[in-house]
Write an enzyme that holds these catalytic residues in place. Structure first.
Site, short mmCIF file in Angstrom:
data_model
loop_
_atom_site.label_atom_id
_atom_site.label_comp_id
_atom_site.label_asym_id
_atom_site.label_seq_id
_atom_site.Cartn_x
_atom_site.Cartn_y
_atom_site.Cartn_z
N GLU A 97 1.23 -1.02 -0.32
CA GLU A 97 -0.11 0.42 -0.21
C GLU A 97 0.76 1.31 -0.18
O GLU A 97 1.49 1.44 0.62
CB GLU A 97 -0.75 0.28 1.04
N HIS A 98 0.61 2.30 -0.82
CA HIS A 98 1.40 3.48 -1.25
C HIS A 98 2.60 3.19 -1.48
O HIS A 98 3.64 3.78 -1.23
CB HIS A 98 1.02 4.22 0.22
N GLY A 112 -17.16 4.51 -5.06
CA GLY A 112 -16.84 5.61 -3.63
C GLY A 112 -15.91 5.03 -3.08
O GLY A 112 -15.61 5.65 -1.87
N GLY A 130 -13.36 2.18 -3.04
CA GLY A 130 -12.16 2.37 -2.95
C GLY A 130 -11.75 0.33 -3.54
O GLY A 130 -10.49 -0.03 -3.42
N SER A 141 -12.59 0.30 -6.75
CA SER A 141 -12.24 0.44 -7.90
C SER A 141 -13.82 0.17 -8.85
O SER A 141 -13.94 -0.69 -9.56
CB SER A 141 -11.61 -0.31 -8.64
N SER A 142 -14.74 0.77 -8.23
CA SER A 142 -16.00 0.60 -9.27
C SER A 142 -15.30 1.45 -10.98
O SER A 142 -16.41 0.66 -11.88
CB SER A 142 -16.94 1.16 -9.20
N GLU A 179 -9.09 7.04 -17.65
CA GLU A 179 -9.06 7.85 -16.05
C GLU A 179 -8.20 8.79 -16.50
O GLU A 179 -8.92 10.18 -15.35
CB GLU A 179 -9.04 6.40 -15.58
N ASP A 187 -5.59 -1.09 -9.84
CA ASP A 187 -7.09 -0.89 -10.79
C ASP A 187 -7.56 -1.75 -11.85
O ASP A 187 -8.27 -2.73 -11.65
CB ASP A 187 -7.76 0.24 -9.92
N TYR A 207 -2.78 13.41 0.31
CA TYR A 207 -1.37 11.95 -0.34
C TYR A 207 -0.74 12.69 -1.09
O TYR A 207 0.73 12.49 -1.35
CB TYR A 207 -3.07 11.35 -1.72
P1 ADP Z 1 -14.20 3.88 -7.15
O1 ADP Z 1 -12.89 3.60 -5.98
O2 ADP Z 1 -15.23 3.14 -6.43
O3 ADP Z 1 -13.80 3.12 -8.17
P2 ADP Z 1 -14.29 6.14 -7.88
O4 ADP Z 1 -15.07 8.03 -7.73
O5 ADP Z 1 -13.18 6.10 -9.13
O6 ADP Z 1 -14.81 5.20 -6.57
O7 ADP Z 1 -15.61 6.46 -9.37
C1 ADP Z 1 -16.79 5.83 -9.13
C2 ADP Z 1 -17.12 6.36 -10.24
O8 ADP Z 1 -17.72 5.43 -11.30
C3 ADP Z 1 -19.05 7.45 -10.03
O9 ADP Z 1 -18.70 7.98 -9.52
C4 ADP Z 1 -19.57 6.51 -11.47
O10 ADP Z 1 -19.17 8.17 -12.15
C5 ADP Z 1 -18.88 5.74 -11.79
N1 ADP Z 1 -19.08 4.27 -12.28
C6 ADP Z 1 -19.52 3.72 -11.35
N2 ADP Z 1 -20.39 2.46 -11.53
C7 ADP Z 1 -20.77 2.79 -11.86
C8 ADP Z 1 -22.41 2.13 -11.84
N3 ADP Z 1 -22.56 0.84 -11.58
N4 ADP Z 1 -23.61 3.09 -12.95
C9 ADP Z 1 -22.49 4.04 -13.14
N5 ADP Z 1 -21.16 4.52 -12.89
C10 ADP Z 1 -20.48 4.06 -12.48
MG MG Z 2 -12.19 4.48 -9.15
#
Ligand code: ADP
Ligand code: MG
Length: 390
Positions: free
Chosen positions: A34-35, A128, A130, A132-133, A166, A178, A227
């Site tokens: 990490e980091h 959001g 962490g 990595s959606s 990104e 990620d 960070y």
């Molecule tokens: P994370 O840690 O989950 O990656 P981020 O802030 O990097 O957090 O990314 C989240 C963003 O990715 C959301 O605000 C949205 O814009 C996009 N996103 C993630 N999941 C979805 C989803 N299921 N449908 C639409 N957009 C999504």
């Molecule tokens: Mg992200």
């Protein structure tokens, strides 16, 4: 209904036909390292079995039309309006649409065909937290355009294109971990990535351990400032150490032994920051033989040490994360627990004996809520395969 069934049904509703293809792409969690990514170190993530599902078909026109089920929103854009980040009605693209549009942009920049598509998607990767959606969204769309575009790239190349989307289009300065984990994940395996050379391999994760993720649901503002300060401290350490160790490019090039010898040359805070990085890189190398042997007790110990180091040396923890880790480490079946991700909120990751994972999760949720007054979100996960066309 499974996510796959949901996304198929929604596609049908939106576009009046069944989709030609479905892809899935997972989120990820990092177990060790990490980091250290921005210090050219090693990371040990897995792709998790929480994922986005995207159903799609070739478009009927030059418009790409996307339905985001989880947001109940829809957008259309074309290659022409892409550079200005506008939709087809010349309005600014909403933030969520920058992720798929950014992928289209990055592919176009790389000279890869991105035929118009219509698609619908949904995901159970929490946004959001962490996990990595965002990388999952990107990897799903790279794969969708690969499917329609008539080109084929190895998963690491796809990951790099997602990262470019990104970094340069969405405007988020993330490393490669990620997208790498979402693209390259392997069922029941840990991934070991060299952040300098991008070489990677997999290591076994025994079937009888579960990865339990616990979300404090705490988010601290202004973390990007902290960070950046950590990054600057690491750079300063390299600058000072290079007077005695000419040729070093990053803390990756400094052994723990050399660091101990020279640590007194560094200002106190810089020394602590750099010590975390140097020792964490050593831990993430030392983990390899332990994982090859399946020694979860010793691997768990490294995870625990990582948390203490992030808390005391790197100072990126918060009370809630420390509480979650302390409660976890006191429970039966827990090999190791630590905060995961950048810190200042978000999740912890726990290595737990699988047959105790359910009891562990209940006890962790109860113990954490007792102390903080807030119920956490808990996900029992397995290591899953990377993004794939179903
Ligand atoms: P994370 O840690 O989950 O990656 P981020 O802030 O990097 O957090 O990314 C989240 C963003 O990715 C959301 O605000 C949205 O814009 C996009 N996103 C993630 N999941 C979805 C989803 N299921 N449908 C639409 N957009 C999504
Ligand atoms: Mg992200």
């Amino acid at each position: 209904m499974s996510l796959q069934e949901t996304v198929n049904a929604t596609f049908q509703e939106c576009f009046g036909e069944t989709p030609a293809y479905v892809v899935r792409a997972p989120g990820r969690v990092n177990l060790l390292g990490e980091h250290v990514d921005y210090n050219d170190g090693f990371v040990l993530p897995i792709a998790i079995d929480r994922e986005i599902w995207l159903a799609f078909s070739p478009g009927d026109t030059d418009q790409t039309t996307l339905r985001a089920l989880d947001l109940s929103e829809q957008v259309s854009f074309t290659l022409k309006t892409l550079a200005s980040k506008k939709d087809s009605a010349d309005k600014d693209l909403p933030i969520w649409a920058l992720y798929p549009a950014g992928v289209m942009w990055a592919l176009k920049e790389a000279g890869l065909a991105t035929p118009a598509l219509k698609g619908a998607y949904t995901s159970n990767v929490p946004q959001g937290s962490g996990l990595s959606s965002s990388a999952a969204v990107e990897m799903a769309f790279v794969l969708a355009w690969q499917t329609l575009g008539g080109w084929k790239l190895p998963p690491m190349e796809r990951a790099l294109l997602g990262q470019k989307a990104e970094n340069r289009y969405v405007g988020v300065n993330c490393g490669i971990m990620d997208q790498f984990a979402s693209a390259c994940g392997k069922q029941d395996r840990l991934l070991h990535l060299d952040c300098r050379s991008l070489e990677w391999h997999t290591l076994p994760l025994p079937n009888d351990v579960a990865i339990v993720i616990a979300d404090t649901r705490m988010r601290r503002a202004l973390t990007s400032g902290e960070y950046n300060k950590r990054r600057l401290d690491c750079e300063e350490a390299v600058r000072i150490l290079s007077e005695k160790l000419p040729g070093i490019k990053s803390l990756r090039d400094v052994s723990v032994e050399a660091f101990n010898r020279l640590a007194s040359q560094l200002p106190e805070r810089v020394e602590r920051r750099a010590r975390h990085v140097v020792e964490e890189i050593e831990r993430s190398v030392g983990a390899i033989p332990l994982l090859e042997k399946g020694d979860m007790v010793e691997f768990g110990r490294l995870i625990n040490q990582c948390h203490a180091s992030l808390r005391d040396l790197y100072e990126v923890s918060i009370t809630e994360l420390d509480t979650m880790v302390r409660v976890a480490q006191s429970l039966p079946g827990c090999y190791g627990a630590r905060l995961t991700g950048a810190g200042f909120g978000g999740c912890t990751v726990n290595l737990v004996a699988r047959e105790q994972a359910e009891a562990f999760s209940r006890a962790l949720a109860a113990g954490y809520e007792d102390e903080t007054g807030f119920p956490p979100e808990i996900y029992v996960c397995s290591a899953s395969n990377g993004a794939e066309v179903i």
